[in-house]
Design an enzyme around this catalytic site. Structure first.
Site, PDB file in Angstrom:
ATOM      1  NE  ARG A 108      19.193 -16.103  19.727  1.00  0.00           N
ATOM      2  CZ  ARG A 108      18.890 -16.785  18.635  1.00  0.00           C
ATOM      3  NH1 ARG A 108      17.615 -16.960  18.278  1.00  0.00           N
ATOM      4  NH2 ARG A 108      19.816 -17.324  17.890  1.00  0.00           N
ATOM      5  N   GLY A 109      19.882 -13.316  17.273  1.00  0.00           N
ATOM      6  CA  GLY A 109      20.042 -13.931  15.950  1.00  0.00           C
ATOM      7  C   GLY A 109      20.273 -12.815  14.937  1.00  0.00           C
ATOM      8  CB  ALA A 110      22.902 -12.364  12.370  1.00  0.00           C
ATOM      9  NE  ARG A 160      24.184  -9.979  21.418  1.00  0.00           N
ATOM     10  CZ  ARG A 160      23.941 -11.259  21.149  1.00  0.00           C
ATOM     11  NH1 ARG A 160      22.823 -11.613  20.538  1.00  0.00           N
ATOM     12  NH2 ARG A 160      24.820 -12.196  21.468  1.00  0.00           N
ATOM     13  CD  GLN A 203      21.880 -18.838  22.643  1.00  0.00           C
ATOM     14  OE1 GLN A 203      22.444 -19.774  23.195  1.00  0.00           O
ATOM     15  NE2 GLN A 203      22.386 -17.623  22.637  1.00  0.00           N
ATOM     16  CG  ASP A 206      26.146 -13.953  14.969  1.00  0.00           C
ATOM     17  OD1 ASP A 206      26.223 -15.167  15.207  1.00  0.00           O
ATOM     18  OD2 ASP A 206      25.206 -13.243  15.356  1.00  0.00           O
TER      19      ASP A 206
HETATM   20  O1  MRU Z   1      23.908 -14.798  20.843  1.00  0.00           O
HETATM   21  P1  MRU Z   1      22.893 -15.127  19.774  1.00  0.00           P
HETATM   22  O2  MRU Z   1      21.829 -16.056  20.241  1.00  0.00           O
HETATM   23  O3  MRU Z   1      22.340 -13.879  19.124  1.00  0.00           O
HETATM   24  O4  MRU Z   1      23.748 -15.887  18.681  1.00  0.00           O
HETATM   25  C1  MRU Z   1      23.138 -16.208  17.460  1.00  0.00           C
HETATM   26  C2  MRU Z   1      23.948 -17.044  16.558  1.00  0.00           C
HETATM   27  O5  MRU Z   1      25.102 -17.325  16.787  1.00  0.00           O
HETATM   28  C3  MRU Z   1      23.288 -17.473  15.286  1.00  0.00           C
HETATM   29  O6  MRU Z   1      23.839 -18.669  14.835  1.00  0.00           O
HETATM   30  C4  MRU Z   1      23.507 -16.390  14.223  1.00  0.00           C
HETATM   31  O7  MRU Z   1      23.067 -15.144  14.673  1.00  0.00           O
HETATM   32  C5  MRU Z   1      22.838 -16.728  12.951  1.00  0.00           C
HETATM   33  S1  MRU Z   1      21.114 -16.592  13.076  1.00  0.00           S
HETATM   34  C6  MRU Z   1      20.381 -16.934  11.603  1.00  0.00           C
END
Ligand code: MRU
Length: 344
Positions: free
Chosen positions: A46-48, A89, A194, A235
């Site tokens: 996960r994470g962008a 997603r 997270q 994101d």
């Molecule tokens: O649902 P997630 O854990 O994928 O959400 C991630 C976030 O909101 C992060 O802040 C975002 O992806 C930036 S990661 C460098």
């Protein structure tokens, strides 16, 4: 314990299973796009930026599992695997960005064998660039942090959300590498935690001081002048809004009220010049994430629940956007940003 979040080995994609941290460190081997899609849906990865790299490697994986030998049919099969991945997603734009970048190269290949080579080469390049980009974001952002500094962050925008180093936490790491004294307040980030589980785990691993607080503690900490800067990831960034983990908007409103600078750190691949806030889909996740805490039921039967994974923060509440090409201050001129040259 690897310091990469995801990597290619043999002919498969491996990733750290982020659902079991911090209790256990386990890795997942993805041999098919279907398994990778499941990993993305379950937030094993996960994470962008990490989703961008996962999408890219996903296409490399698909070039190995697609059975058509005739190139046009092979490409059609690949396209349906790309669509499957893309649908996992909807909010983080990097996922589609990584998929599209590899697909664009593969579609120009001379045949199936060449497509397999090119896909892996491009995915590896995207993974390498991701780390370089994070380090550049870190270098740009480090100068914005006072010394000493207490940073409040939300969710996980660290190494685990990228290949390595991180975006928001990359800024923290770079500032510490420059000799600054930085401590992090990590909001736990309900409901999947997270911040508590992942941000705290990776900062402790690096010996960086971190304190986990309930999300609802942020406002009173700002009121007591205990936060110097709010620093989060993103994101998706449109001309008018920052999309990030649900709860980001309340931190931005609170930061403005208390005159605390509010920054987001993100690569240019997170910018979406094609959409406005209202055109972006905000992912809604399963009810069980709210109804249960582990095995325990915490919402009575009969009560409705609503579980949006992200929120939109108007850019008027954002002090600056830290990118690999410098800091941009709203209002944004997308065309100028996306053609910006690296900082000198
Ligand atoms: O649902 P997630 O854990 O994928 O959400 C991630 C976030 O909101 C992060 O802040 C975002 O992806 C930036 S990661 C460098």
């Amino acid at each position: 314990v690897r310091d990469e979040t995801l990597w290619w080995e043999g002919d498969h994609l491996f990733l750290i299973d982020q659902t079991v941290l911090p209790a256990r460190y386990e890795t997942v081997e993805c041999t098919t796009v279907e398994r990778l899609a499941q990993a993305i849906r379950r937030l094993e990865v996960r994470g962008a930026p990490a989703l961008g790299v996962a999408g890219a490697y996903g296409i490399a994986l698909a070039t190995r599992t697609c059975r058509n030998t005739h190139f046009p049919e092979f490409l059609a099969e690949l396209q349906s695997q790309a669509d499957l991945l893309r649908a996992t997603r909807p909010t983080a734009v990097n996922l589609s960005w990584g998929i599209d970048r590899v697909m664009a190269r593969v579609s120009r290949a001379g045949g199936v064998e060449e497509a397999r080579e090119i896909a892996l080469e491009e995915a590896r390049l995207i993974a390498r660039e991701d780390e370089e980009t994070c380090r550049a974001i870190g270098a740009v952002g480090a100068s914005l942090l006072p010394d000493p500094c207490t940073v409040l962050t939300h969710c996980n925008a660290g190494a685990l959300a990228c290949t390595r180093w991180g975006t928001a936490l990359g800024v923290v790491r770079s500032a510490i590498a420059e000799g600054k004294e930085i401590q992090v307040i990590a909001c736990e980030t309900r409901p999947l935690l997270q911040g508590a589980r992942l941000t705290a785990w990776e900062l402790i691993r690096d010996g960086i001081s971190v304190t986990v607080v309930p999300d609802s503690a942020a406002a009173s900490l700002m009121r007591r002048n205990e936060i110097d800067v709010v620093l989060v990831g993103a994101d998706r960034i449109t001309e008018d809004a920052l999309f990030n983990k649900i709860g980001t908007y309340s931190h931005a409103v609170t930061a403005r009220y208390h005159e605390v600078p509010f920054y987001t750190a993100a690569p240019l691949s997170t910018f979406d010049p094609h959409r406005k806030e209202g055109e972006v889909t905000i992912e809604e996740r399963g009810e069980e994430e709210l109804r249960q805490c582990g095995e325990r039921q915490i919402v009575p039967d009969g009560a409705a629940v609503f579980n949006p994974a992200f929120d939109a923060t108007p850019l008027s509440l954002v002090t600056g956007i830290i990118t690999e090409r410098g800091v941009f201050f709203p209002p944004l001129e997308m065309a100028r940003i996306l053609s910006a040259q690296p900082p000198l």
